[in-house]
Design a protein around this motif. Sequence first.
Motif, mmCIF file in Angstrom:
data_model
loop_
_atom_site.group_PDB
_atom_site.id
_atom_site.type_symbol
_atom_site.label_atom_id
_atom_site.label_comp_id
_atom_site.label_asym_id
_atom_site.label_seq_id
_atom_site.Cartn_x
_atom_site.Cartn_y
_atom_site.Cartn_z
ATOM 1 N N GLU A 103 21.183 3.110 17.026
ATOM 2 C CA GLU A 103 21.572 2.768 18.401
ATOM 3 C C GLU A 103 20.553 3.270 19.406
ATOM 4 O OE1 GLU A 103 25.564 4.231 18.894
ATOM 5 O OE2 GLU A 103 26.357 2.809 17.426
ATOM 6 N N LEU A 104 20.042 4.478 19.176
ATOM 7 C CA LEU A 104 19.019 5.016 20.074
ATOM 8 C C LEU A 104 17.754 4.170 20.027
ATOM 9 C CD1 LEU A 104 19.364 8.855 19.524
ATOM 10 C CD2 LEU A 104 19.840 7.577 21.616
ATOM 11 N N LEU A 105 17.376 3.725 18.855
ATOM 12 C CA LEU A 105 16.195 2.871 18.728
ATOM 13 C C LEU A 105 16.417 1.529 19.425
ATOM 14 C CD1 LEU A 105 15.123 3.493 15.025
ATOM 15 C CD2 LEU A 105 13.889 4.159 17.095
ATOM 16 N N ASN A 106 17.591 0.987 19.278
ATOM 17 C CA ASN A 106 17.910 -0.283 19.949
ATOM 18 C C ASN A 106 17.892 -0.127 21.464
ATOM 19 O OD1 ASN A 106 18.084 -2.168 17.977
ATOM 20 N ND2 ASN A 106 20.286 -1.987 17.694
ATOM 21 N N LEU A 107 18.424 0.987 21.951
ATOM 22 C CA LEU A 107 18.449 1.212 23.401
ATOM 23 C C LEU A 107 17.030 1.365 23.944
ATOM 24 C CD1 LEU A 107 21.450 3.662 23.859
ATOM 25 C CD2 LEU A 107 21.312 1.274 24.591
#
Length: 111
Positions: A103-107
């Motif tokens: 999720e952090l990478l996607n954000l």
Amino acid sequence: MNKKIKDKYELHAQVLKALSHSTRLFIVNELARNEKCVCELQELIEDDISTISKHLSILKQAGIIEDRKEGLRVYYRLRLKCLPMFLSCVENIIIEKTKMQFELLNLSSKQ
């Protein structure tokens, strides 16, 4: 922390240290399914018997597994029946951590 409490957690740490190797975790997982002799574990792990015996000794000293002799063979089984549930919990932690990282990478890629 008083000595009694410290000693208690030292014993906990000894058990966790015995589990802190990927081969030993694999052995525990296999023994949770059913007991196995050293020769069966060697076939699965594909390592020499002396190395496997060392891992088994560490697990046995920690009270995680137990053995029985049948003729010339020694069979090992999981002593702690609660351990698979603990390892399942560890796996859930890994899954949740991976989801958070994803999720952090996607954000960050959307910014």
